[in-house]
Design an enzyme around this catalytic site. Structure first.
Site, PDB file in Angstrom:
ATOM      1  N   GLU A  32      -6.103   4.222 -11.975  1.00 49.31           N
ATOM      2  CA  GLU A  32      -6.147   4.253 -10.504  1.00 49.31           C
ATOM      3  C   GLU A  32      -6.876   3.043  -9.946  1.00 49.31           C
ATOM      4  OE1 GLU A  32      -3.836   5.787  -8.786  1.00 49.31           O
ATOM      5  OE2 GLU A  32      -4.533   7.694  -9.627  1.00 49.31           O
ATOM      6  N   HIS A  33      -6.291   2.479  -8.912  1.00 47.01           N
ATOM      7  CA  HIS A  33      -6.790   1.237  -8.286  1.00 47.01           C
ATOM      8  C   HIS A  33      -6.791   0.098  -9.303  1.00 47.01           C
ATOM      9  CE1 HIS A  33      -7.664   2.847  -4.310  1.00 47.01           C
ATOM     10  NE2 HIS A  33      -7.944   3.968  -4.944  1.00 47.01           N
ATOM     11  N   ASP A  35      -3.419  -1.358 -10.116  1.00 46.11           N
ATOM     12  CA  ASP A  35      -2.219  -2.214  -9.970  1.00 46.11           C
ATOM     13  C   ASP A  35      -2.519  -3.533  -9.261  1.00 46.11           C
ATOM     14  OD1 ASP A  35      -2.476  -0.893  -7.511  1.00 46.11           O
ATOM     15  OD2 ASP A  35      -0.352  -0.375  -7.326  1.00 46.11           O
ATOM     16  N   GLY A 119       1.321  11.700   3.589  1.00 49.24           N
ATOM     17  CA  GLY A 119      -0.080  11.291   3.569  1.00 49.24           C
ATOM     18  C   GLY A 119      -0.897  12.054   2.540  1.00 49.24           C
ATOM     19  N   LEU A 122       1.250  11.184  -2.571  1.00 48.77           N
ATOM     20  CA  LEU A 122       2.371  11.284  -3.518  1.00 48.77           C
ATOM     21  C   LEU A 122       3.423  10.216  -3.209  1.00 48.77           C
ATOM     22  CD1 LEU A 122       2.744  15.177  -3.699  1.00 48.77           C
ATOM     23  CD2 LEU A 122       1.479  13.670  -5.242  1.00 48.77           C
ATOM     24  N   SER A 124       4.814   9.108  -0.251  1.00 50.09           N
ATOM     25  CA  SER A 124       5.928   9.336   0.676  1.00 50.09           C
ATOM     26  C   SER A 124       6.351   8.013   1.311  1.00 50.09           C
ATOM     27  CB  SER A 124       5.549  10.360   1.743  1.00 50.09           C
ATOM     28  OG  SER A 124       4.354   9.997   2.368  1.00 50.09           O
ATOM     29  N   ASP A 169       3.536   2.178  -6.854  1.00 51.30           N
ATOM     30  CA  ASP A 169       4.268   3.293  -6.242  1.00 51.30           C
ATOM     31  C   ASP A 169       5.750   2.973  -6.091  1.00 51.30           C
ATOM     32  OD1 ASP A 169       1.736   4.223  -6.042  1.00 51.30           O
ATOM     33  OD2 ASP A 169       1.604   4.078  -3.868  1.00 51.30           O
TER      34      ASP A 169
END
Ligand code: GLA
Length: 382
Positions: A32-33, A35, A119, A122, A124, A169
């Site tokens: 996480e954090h 990329d 929000g 996931l 969107s 994402d």
């Protein structure tokens, strides 16, 4: 579902649908954090996502409608577009804006419908961006390859929407494969689809239902902090990304980073990247127990060093740690509310759900939404 959406399209536009596309959302299993710091991530596409139904309208207008939001827009075709307010149609419009630099389009009636909570972390927004890029490519036969569509979708998020996100994402929702996680190197954009065998466990997605206020500005703040850490380190080290370092190398040069807070951000990034490599190894041996421990370690680091979790996500993970039917849990996505994921024994899933709901409700004052997720394929025509 397809039939129902067709009927809705006919109601809204009084004509038949010509094309139907689907793009999923994603969860990130770990990394996480990472990329936007040039390391490896491990996301997978999920079965929930966004639909786009389309027909040409011969009016020179793009008519945007959504079954989720009331706001609608009729926009006359042009060579470029500008963002207007915060409405949902800015996401597809940003992509169309970029595509319009090199391509000419005709008027379309566009109906969007998504079953991803918005929000909630996931993806969107990536889902709707990649969906639009893919649909325009197919409808107007643009011949753009999927990776370039992903890059255009990311650029739209960065420049049109104004969030400095990395590529994870958009990549995951485009390239997702059934029952596989994507081991993506965010520096080289090389990837491997690795089997994600859950055995007697299921992947739970837990939406904290906390509205993600300030998430975009906080996200951009972390992005800038990482750039500052990198610039400090580059005074002595020849590196391009924070993830070019391992923990030992970072420790040896930590005093180059002037701010204590920014040093903590760098420590998270470097250790988290290492956890991705360890997770890939654990998964290749179907060692879910070790992977679960890495998930908890990831969450702790996002809480203590990166400071993006908050009380709601921490409460979910705190409960999971007490439940022996759970192997691991962590926040997923940007954080600041949104969703957590957990590996839960399949035959204890209902018990897990009701106990977590009660625990969370007691501490937070409302319930989370818990569901089992299938790992699905990326963007496609239906
Ligand atoms: C958001 C961004 C991604 C990634 C994650 C954190 O989802 O869109 O690019 O940075 O946060 O890992």
């Amino acid at each position: 579902m397809e039939n129902k959406l067709n009927i809705e399209f006919e109601k809204v536009f009084e004509k038949e649908v010509e094309h139907h596309f689907f793009c999923p959302g994603r969860v990130n299993l770990i990394g996480e954090h990472i990329d936007y710091n040039g390391g490896k991530v491990l996301p997978c596409a999920i079965s929930l996502g966004s639909h786009l139904l389309v027909a040409r309208n011969n009016t020179g207008t793009l008519r945007f409608r959504s079954l989720n939001f009331e706001e609608k827009a009729d926009i006359i075709l042009a060579d470029s577009y500008t963002k207007s307010g915060k409405d949902w149609y800015n996401y597809p419009l940003g992509v169309i804006h970029l595509l319009s630099k090199n391509h000419k389009f005709e008027g379309l009636d566009l109906l969007f419908y998504g079953n991803l909570p918005t929000g909630a972390g996931l993806s969107s927004s990536a889902s709707i961006e990649v969906l639009t890029a893919y649909a325009f490519d197919r409808i107007f036969k643009l011949g753009i390859n999927k990776l370039d569509l992903v890059k255009i979708a990311k650029q739209a998020e960065n420049e049109f929407i104004g969030v400095n996100c990395g590529i994870m994402d958009q990549f995951a929702v485009a390239f997702g494969e059934k029952d596989k996680a994507l081991e993506l190197n965010c520096d080289t954009i090389e990837y491997n689809a690795v089997p994600f065998n859950l055995g007697e466990y299921s992947l739970a997605i837990i939406n904290t239902n906390k509205p993600r206020k300030l998430a975009e500005s906080k996200y951009n703040e972390r992005f800038t902090e990482c750039r500052t850490a990198l610039a400090d380190l580059q005074k002595q080290l020849e590196i391009q990304h924070l993830c070019d370092l391992n923990s030992l190398q970072l420790d040896a040069h930590l005093d180059l980073i002037k701010s204590f807070t920014i040093a903590k951000r760098a420590q998270h990034v470097v250790a988290e990247n290492e956890r991705v490599y360890k997770s890939i190894e654990a998964m290749s041996k179907s060692d879910l127990e070790s992977f679960g421990k890495l998930m908890y370690a990831s969450h702790d680091s996002l809480r203590n060093l990166y400071e993006v979790t908050g009380q709601e996500l921490d409460t979910v993970v705190e409960y999971c740690k007490k439940n022996t039917d759970v192997l691991g849990a962590r926040m997923t996505g940007a954080g600041f509310g949104g969703c957590a994921i957990a590996l839960v024994k399949s035959n204890k899933f209902d018990k897990f759900t009701s106990e977590l709901e009660a625990y969370y409700n007691d501490k937070i004052g409302y319930k989370p939404s818990v569901f089992k997720s299938a790992i699905g394929e990326g963007v496609r025509a239906l």
